[in-house]
Write a protein that holds these residues in place. Structure first.
Motif, PDB file in Angstrom:
ATOM      1  N   PRO A   1     -30.900  59.327 -69.364  1.00  0.00           N
ATOM      2  CA  PRO A   1     -30.676  59.778 -70.744  1.00  0.00           C
ATOM      3  C   PRO A   1     -29.259  59.440 -71.183  1.00  0.00           C
ATOM      4  O   PRO A   1     -28.350  59.347 -70.353  1.00  0.00           O
ATOM      5  N   PRO A   2     -29.068  59.255 -72.458  1.00  0.00           N
ATOM      6  CA  PRO A   2     -27.723  58.978 -72.970  1.00  0.00           C
ATOM      7  C   PRO A   2     -26.779  60.140 -72.640  1.00  0.00           C
ATOM      8  O   PRO A   2     -27.213  61.281 -72.517  1.00  0.00           O
ATOM      9  N   ALA A   3     -25.512  59.839 -72.503  1.00  0.00           N
ATOM     10  CA  ALA A   3     -24.513  60.863 -72.219  1.00  0.00           C
ATOM     11  C   ALA A   3     -24.598  61.965 -73.266  1.00  0.00           C
ATOM     12  O   ALA A   3     -24.690  61.703 -74.461  1.00  0.00           O
TER      13      ALA A   3
END
Length: 156
Positions: A140-142
């Motif tokens: 997942p994106p930061a």
């Protein structure tokens, strides 16, 4: 009849997938045998099963399908399984990695008059590619959080 159908699917799994023995295939798969699996077109008839076994055994000579649970309802046989293998042969265009995989799934087979006539296969090919290191698992994106009440596994 359900018990005979279960034993036929068990025999196909043990002899064909696990041992790589294809001598019986023309006798137990209908000439009209049809496979349903995501993203893969196989011919009708026993040749479809032969092609699948050869595909797996070429890339993973130690490929095994461990039966965890089986059931039957009418002419349908369900199979819950765990497959394992070590990537020591070519997998399509991908050279061997030497890595192993363990993937679980559920398949469904229709049996009529002592022959397998139809199968629904749930190969988790993306999971296999992740475990072999051929494809990186998506992250997942930061700062992204899972939906409320959903816990993501911790990275190892």
């Amino acid at each position: 009849m359900s018990e005979e159908n279960i034993e036929l699917v068990r025999y196909v799994t043990e002899e064909g997938l696990n041992k790589g023995n294809l001598s019986f295939v023309d006798d137990v798969f209908s000439p009209e045998y049809e496979v349903h699996t995501a993203g893969l077109q196989l011919p009708k008839g026993p040749e479809a099963f032969k092609m699948a076994v050869e595909f797996w055994k070429q890339a993973f000579p130690d490929f095994t399908c461990g039966i965890q649970e089986m059931f039957a309802s009418g002419d349908l046989v369900g199979l819950r399984f765990r497959t394992t293998g070590t990537h020591t042969g070519p997998l399509m265009w991908m050279p061997p990695t030497g890595e192993s995989f363990v993937v679980e799934g559920v398949d469904l087979h229709r049996v009529r008059d002592g022959q397998v006539v139809e199968s629904w296969i749930s190969d988790d090919f993306p999971r296999i590619l992740f475990e072999l290191g051929i494809v990186a698992e998506p992250t997942p994106p930061a700062g992204a959080a899972p939906p409320e009440g959903v816990a993501l596994p911790k990275a190892s």
